[in-house]
Design a protein around this motif. Structure first.
Motif, PDB file in Angstrom:
ATOM      1  N   LEU A  35      30.332  14.358  20.224  1.00 13.54           N
ATOM      2  CA  LEU A  35      31.402  13.395  20.109  1.00 13.54           C
ATOM      3  C   LEU A  35      32.640  13.985  19.443  1.00 13.54           C
ATOM      4  O   LEU A  35      33.716  13.396  19.525  1.00 13.54           O
ATOM      5  N   GLU A  36      32.476  15.117  18.798  1.00 16.53           N
ATOM      6  CA  GLU A  36      33.587  15.736  18.088  1.00 16.53           C
ATOM      7  C   GLU A  36      33.531  17.248  18.240  1.00 16.53           C
ATOM      8  O   GLU A  36      32.473  17.817  18.526  1.00 16.53           O
ATOM      9  N   ASN A  37      34.647  17.875  18.037  1.00 20.14           N
ATOM     10  CA  ASN A  37      34.726  19.328  18.068  1.00 20.14           C
ATOM     11  C   ASN A  37      34.006  19.899  16.852  1.00 20.14           C
ATOM     12  O   ASN A  37      34.370  19.571  15.709  1.00 20.14           O
ATOM     13  N   PRO A  38      32.990  20.742  17.034  1.00 21.07           N
ATOM     14  CA  PRO A  38      32.264  21.309  15.891  1.00 21.07           C
ATOM     15  C   PRO A  38      33.170  22.069  14.925  1.00 21.07           C
ATOM     16  O   PRO A  38      32.852  22.190  13.739  1.00 21.07           O
ATOM     17  N   LEU A  39      34.300  22.578  15.419  1.00 22.45           N
ATOM     18  CA  LEU A  39      35.218  23.307  14.551  1.00 22.45           C
ATOM     19  C   LEU A  39      36.052  22.367  13.681  1.00 22.45           C
ATOM     20  O   LEU A  39      36.614  22.781  12.670  1.00 22.45           O
ATOM     21  N   ALA A  40      36.128  21.103  14.092  1.00 27.96           N
ATOM     22  CA  ALA A  40      36.955  20.137  13.372  1.00 27.96           C
ATOM     23  C   ALA A  40      36.137  19.217  12.471  1.00 27.96           C
ATOM     24  O   ALA A  40      36.702  18.446  11.706  1.00 27.96           O
ATOM     25  N   SER A  41      34.816  19.283  12.550  1.00 33.66           N
ATOM     26  CA  SER A  41      33.965  18.408  11.761  1.00 33.66           C
ATOM     27  C   SER A  41      32.754  19.179  11.245  1.00 33.66           C
ATOM     28  O   SER A  41      32.147  19.946  11.986  1.00 33.66           O
ATOM     29  N   LYS A  42      32.422  18.983   9.980  1.00 31.86           N
ATOM     30  CA  LYS A  42      31.270  19.664   9.402  1.00 31.86           C
ATOM     31  C   LYS A  42      29.969  19.145   9.992  1.00 31.86           C
ATOM     32  O   LYS A  42      28.983  19.874  10.085  1.00 31.86           O
ATOM     33  N   GLN A  43      29.953  17.876  10.347  1.00 34.67           N
ATOM     34  CA  GLN A  43      28.754  17.251  10.904  1.00 34.67           C
ATOM     35  C   GLN A  43      29.121  16.478  12.163  1.00 34.67           C
ATOM     36  O   GLN A  43      29.126  15.244  12.179  1.00 34.67           O
ATOM     37  N   PRO A  44      29.451  17.185  13.246  1.00 29.51           N
ATOM     38  CA  PRO A  44      29.848  16.499  14.484  1.00 29.51           C
ATOM     39  C   PRO A  44      28.698  15.682  15.043  1.00 29.51           C
ATOM     40  O   PRO A  44      27.562  16.154  15.115  1.00 29.51           O
ATOM     41  N   LEU A  45      29.004  14.457  15.411  1.00 29.70           N
ATOM     42  CA  LEU A  45      27.972  13.582  15.959  1.00 29.70           C
ATOM     43  C   LEU A  45      27.651  13.949  17.397  1.00 29.70           C
ATOM     44  O   LEU A  45      28.466  14.521  18.119  1.00 29.70           O
ATOM     45  N   GLN A  46      26.445  13.580  17.818  1.00 34.78           N
ATOM     46  CA  GLN A  46      26.060  13.717  19.207  1.00 34.78           C
ATOM     47  C   GLN A  46      25.434  12.403  19.651  1.00 34.78           C
ATOM     48  O   GLN A  46      25.146  11.525  18.841  1.00 34.78           O
ATOM     49  N   THR A  89      27.264   3.379  28.211  1.00 36.19           N
ATOM     50  CA  THR A  89      26.573   3.271  26.930  1.00 36.19           C
ATOM     51  C   THR A  89      26.578   4.617  26.218  1.00 36.19           C
ATOM     52  O   THR A  89      26.499   5.672  26.851  1.00 36.19           O
ATOM     53  N   LEU A  90      26.661   4.558  24.909  1.00 39.77           N
ATOM     54  CA  LEU A  90      26.619   5.758  24.075  1.00 39.77           C
ATOM     55  C   LEU A  90      25.687   5.482  22.907  1.00 39.77           C
ATOM     56  O   LEU A  90      26.002   4.682  22.021  1.00 39.77           O
ATOM     57  N   THR A  91      24.503   6.104  22.925  1.00 40.86           N
ATOM     58  CA  THR A  91      23.521   5.941  21.857  1.00 40.86           C
ATOM     59  C   THR A  91      23.701   7.084  20.873  1.00 40.86           C
ATOM     60  O   THR A  91      23.505   8.245  21.208  1.00 40.86           O
ATOM     61  N   VAL A  92      24.075   6.752  19.659  1.00 39.34           N
ATOM     62  CA  VAL A  92      24.487   7.743  18.663  1.00 39.34           C
ATOM     63  C   VAL A  92      23.284   8.290  17.887  1.00 39.34           C
ATOM     64  O   VAL A  92      22.387   7.531  17.495  1.00 39.34           O
ATOM     65  N   ASP A  93      23.293   9.596  17.655  1.00 37.64           N
ATOM     66  CA  ASP A  93      22.334  10.236  16.758  1.00 37.64           C
ATOM     67  C   ASP A  93      23.033  10.461  15.420  1.00 37.64           C
ATOM     68  O   ASP A  93      23.791  11.413  15.257  1.00 37.64           O
ATOM     69  N   SER A  94      22.775   9.591  14.462  1.00 39.45           N
ATOM     70  CA  SER A  94      23.411   9.716  13.151  1.00 39.45           C
ATOM     71  C   SER A  94      22.657  10.656  12.213  1.00 39.45           C
ATOM     72  O   SER A  94      23.217  11.096  11.202  1.00 39.45           O
ATOM     73  N   PHE A  95      21.398  10.950  12.533  1.00 43.39           N
ATOM     74  CA  PHE A  95      20.566  11.729  11.611  1.00 43.39           C
ATOM     75  C   PHE A  95      20.560  13.229  11.889  1.00 43.39           C
ATOM     76  O   PHE A  95      20.621  14.039  10.964  1.00 43.39           O
ATOM     77  N   GLY A  96      20.448  13.608  13.174  1.00 44.96           N
ATOM     78  CA  GLY A  96      20.325  15.020  13.526  1.00 44.96           C
ATOM     79  C   GLY A  96      21.389  15.909  12.898  1.00 44.96           C
ATOM     80  O   GLY A  96      21.066  16.907  12.239  1.00 44.96           O
ATOM     81  N   PRO A  97      22.673  15.571  13.078  1.00 46.02           N
ATOM     82  CA  PRO A  97      23.727  16.419  12.515  1.00 46.02           C
ATOM     83  C   PRO A  97      23.692  16.498  10.992  1.00 46.02           C
ATOM     84  O   PRO A  97      24.197  17.452  10.406  1.00 46.02           O
ATOM     85  N   ARG A  98      23.090  15.500  10.347  1.00 46.78           N
ATOM     86  CA  ARG A  98      23.038  15.475   8.884  1.00 46.78           C
ATOM     87  C   ARG A  98      21.734  16.048   8.339  1.00 46.78           C
ATOM     88  O   ARG A  98      21.530  16.102   7.124  1.00 46.78           O
ATOM     89  N   GLY A  99      20.823  16.434   9.231  1.00 52.28           N
ATOM     90  CA  GLY A  99      19.544  16.967   8.793  1.00 52.28           C
ATOM     91  C   GLY A  99      18.643  15.925   8.166  1.00 52.28           C
ATOM     92  O   GLY A  99      17.819  16.220   7.298  1.00 52.28           O
ATOM     93  N   ILE A 100      18.780  14.665   8.610  1.00 50.65           N
ATOM     94  CA  ILE A 100      17.996  13.560   8.060  1.00 50.65           C
ATOM     95  C   ILE A 100      16.866  13.197   9.023  1.00 50.65           C
ATOM     96  O   ILE A 100      17.061  13.133  10.236  1.00 50.65           O
ATOM     97  N   ASP A 101      15.677  12.951   8.479  1.00 55.61           N
ATOM     98  CA  ASP A 101      14.561  12.498   9.302  1.00 55.61           C
ATOM     99  C   ASP A 101      14.388  10.988   9.227  1.00 55.61           C
ATOM    100  O   ASP A 101      14.048  10.335  10.220  1.00 55.61           O
TER     101      ASP A 101
END
Length: 283
Positions: A35-46, A89-101
């Protein structure tokens, strides 16, 4: 002028969608997107993006998962169904980029409150999406985040793009002190022992257990649907055999699920509109 990242993505998705459509026209394909440029965000969402097969901009729905993650299963359970109704539809992964289980015992990080709008900002750049017709839909903790996204407050106020509607399945309803800014729907089980139906009733009535009350009649009304005999996670088929999860009863309920599907479809149709509404408006 170089094409934008969104334009390149949409071109690729259009080609893939055409191939998929030829093979299985009744079912949209899910694509993992950044969802974001990895170079512009420390934790880009997918997330999982599902496109429609209709011409012109479509309404869209952002889906937010609960405290145990499982965004892929959420896409399979609801993203696929809603896409078949004529919505991107866009189902967001809020945990993966943050290393959260899991956040079921620790609580959600504060910055999760902005994930819905990060997803919205991605969607409105797609030619396939009508930026004025996007809803946010969340489940449990994701339901709380969906409500937070449209409550009149700092999160909603600082976001340049806005949601048109919000839906929350069995959300925690404590802690909301202001009015909703858009038409809102809450669906919950009467027997839910994790997120209380009574707390949601209090919220809808403008009060909570802390004694804080909003002025009745102000703001946009919230519609609350309570399903008798239903527990937390009533829409999850994997819970046909009930389980205890962190001390709470989780159980699938087919009648409640069937009714929630109809209610959600009618609500989306009335607020942001799918294929049926588009046909009505062109008559």
């Amino acid at each position: 002028m170089k094409p934008s990242a969104a334009a390149i993505l949409v071109t690729a998705l259009s080609i893939a969608s055409a191939i998929e459509c030829a093979a299985a026209p009744s079912e949209s394909a899910a694509f993992v997107v950044e969802l974001e440029n990895p170079l512009a965000s420390k934790q880009p969402l997918q997330g999982y993006l599902r496109q429609t097969y209709r011409a012109g901009p479509s309404p869209a729905v952002v889906l937010l998962h609960g405290c145990n993650g499982n965004w892929r299963r959420l896409d399979e359970r609801w993203g696929k169904r809603i896409a078949s109704w004529g919505y991107v539809t866009l189902t967001v992964d809020s945990f993966g980029p943050r290393g959260i289980d899991n956040t079921c015992t620790s609580g959600a990080p504060v910055d999760l409150a902005f994930d819905a709008y990060r997803a919205l900002n991605f969607l409105v750049e797609l030619p396939s999406v009508d930026p004025a017709r996007v809803a946010v839909l969340g489940f449990s903790q994701g339901g709380w985040l969906a409500l937070t996204s449209v409550e009149r407050g700092i999160v909603e106020r600082v976001s340049r793009n806005k949601f048109r509607a919000a839906i929350a399945f069995y959300p925690p309803c404590l802690g909301f002190k202001d009015n909703m800014t858009v038409t809102t729907l809450i669906l919950i089980g009467e027997l839910d022992d994790w997120t209380s139906a009574m707390e949601c009733r209090n919220m809808v009535d403008g009060r909570d257990d802390w004694g804080i009350s909003r002025q009745k009649g102000e703001g946009i009304p919230i519609t609350l649907v309570v399903y008798p005999g239903a527990y937390h996670g009533f829409d999850v088929p994997a819970l046909r055999t009930p389980i205890q999860y962190f001390g709470h009863h989780l159980e699938f309920n087919q009648p409640a699920t069937d009714r929630s599907i109809d209610t959600l479809r009618e609500f989306l149709h009335a607020t942001v509109g799918g294929e049926e509404r588009a046909k009505e408006e062109t008559k």
